[in-house]
Motif scaffolding. Structure first.
Motif, PDB file in Angstrom:
ATOM      1  N   ILE A 117     -67.108 -25.478 -36.502  1.00 54.02           N
ATOM      2  CA  ILE A 117     -67.942 -26.086 -35.466  1.00 54.02           C
ATOM      3  C   ILE A 117     -67.381 -27.481 -35.227  1.00 54.02           C
ATOM      4  O   ILE A 117     -67.134 -28.223 -36.156  1.00 54.02           O
ATOM      5  CB  ILE A 117     -69.417 -26.198 -35.915  1.00 54.02           C
TER       6      ILE A 117
ATOM      7  N   THR B 126     -68.106 -30.920 -32.906  1.00 53.98           N
ATOM      8  CA  THR B 126     -68.908 -31.644 -31.925  1.00 53.98           C
ATOM      9  C   THR B 126     -68.295 -33.027 -31.772  1.00 53.98           C
ATOM     10  O   THR B 126     -67.298 -33.350 -32.410  1.00 53.98           O
ATOM     11  CB  THR B 126     -70.372 -31.797 -32.400  1.00 53.98           C
TER      12      THR B 126
ATOM     13  N   SER C  25     -78.989 -29.174 -39.953  1.00 53.67           N
ATOM     14  CA  SER C  25     -79.303 -27.944 -39.212  1.00 53.67           C
ATOM     15  C   SER C  25     -78.041 -27.155 -38.886  1.00 53.67           C
ATOM     16  O   SER C  25     -78.005 -25.931 -39.025  1.00 53.67           O
ATOM     17  CB  SER C  25     -80.044 -28.265 -37.913  1.00 53.67           C
ATOM     18  N   ALA C  26     -77.001 -27.861 -38.461  1.00 59.73           N
ATOM     19  CA  ALA C  26     -75.744 -27.177 -38.141  1.00 59.73           C
ATOM     20  C   ALA C  26     -75.138 -26.537 -39.382  1.00 59.73           C
ATOM     21  O   ALA C  26     -74.644 -25.405 -39.332  1.00 59.73           O
ATOM     22  CB  ALA C  26     -74.761 -28.159 -37.507  1.00 59.73           C
TER      23      ALA C  26
ATOM     24  N   GLN D 209     -77.272 -23.354 -40.178  1.00 58.12           N
ATOM     25  CA  GLN D 209     -76.982 -22.261 -39.253  1.00 58.12           C
ATOM     26  C   GLN D 209     -75.609 -21.655 -39.533  1.00 58.12           C
ATOM     27  O   GLN D 209     -75.439 -20.435 -39.515  1.00 58.12           O
ATOM     28  CB  GLN D 209     -77.080 -22.762 -37.806  1.00 58.12           C
ATOM     29  N   HIS D 210     -74.656 -22.501 -39.812  1.00 58.13           N
ATOM     30  CA  HIS D 210     -73.309 -22.026 -40.101  1.00 58.13           C
ATOM     31  C   HIS D 210     -73.284 -21.218 -41.404  1.00 58.13           C
ATOM     32  O   HIS D 210     -72.689 -20.134 -41.452  1.00 58.13           O
ATOM     33  CB  HIS D 210     -72.344 -23.209 -40.185  1.00 58.13           C
TER      34      HIS D 210
END
Length: 186
Positions: A6, A8, A101-102, A105-106
């Motif tokens: 991910i 960002t 949170s990321a 989720q990952h």
């Protein structure tokens, strides 16, 4: 898996490597304090390696480790296998930026992709319920050592994975190789 998972503007989630261990440990000390190693979850992790492919770090734009999460193989009553999530930690200087949170989720997505059926953790239900964790399937499970029963939470990745499980969680999975053994292997 060493590829970027991910990316960002603020951070990147990557598979943890051996080079990340020192930074991760320092982050855990800052985020969780010295008492973190006395928790019941630590008894299940001690002497073990995280589940294959399920240890991640978040790095900021400067390459600094600002978040971490790992999942560990455990026996969840009898021979039923599950994962134990933790610790999940984010550097206090960047809390509330979505990194935790990321990472969650990952980690959940990767556990499911790798074919795992359930994830357990000890944590705050109001935070973890948004990821699907609850006490619904943990009533007949217990942690080794002291813990608050209402904080033992589970998420089934496969329907019925925790049906009829009962007993005390036990460590499973890969053991850490002693340093002497590692030195001989080099």
């Amino acid at each position: 898996m060493n590829a970027v998972e991910i990316n960002t503007l603020d951070y990147t989630i990557l598979a943890e490597t051996a080079a990340d261990v020192g930074e991760r440990e320092a982050l855990l000390d800052r985020a969780m304090g010295a008492g973190r190693k006395r928790k019941s979850s630590e008894k299940l992790r001690r002497g073990r390696r995280p589940s294959e492919g399920l240890a991640f770090v978040a790095r900021d734009a400067d390459g600094r480790v600002v978040g971490t999460v790992r999942l560990w193989d455990v026996h969840a009553g009898g021979d039923r296998r599950a994962l134990l999530l933790g610790p999940l930690a984010v550097d206090p200087s960047v809390k509330s930026g979505g990194i935790g949170s990321a990472l969650m989720q990952h980690a959940i997505a990767e556990a499911k992709r790798l074919g795992h059926a359930a994830i357990l953790l000890v944590g705050d239900a109001p935070y973890y319920s948004r990821f699907g964790f609850s006490v619904e399937k943990t009533g007949r499970l217990a942690m080794p050592g002291p813990y608050e029963r209402h904080r033992l939470l589970a998420l089934e990745l496969a329907d019925g994975a925790l049906d009829a499980v009962h007993g005390v969680l036990r460590p499973a999975g890969r053991k850490v190789r002693p340093r002497v053994e590692l030195a001989r292997a080099a």
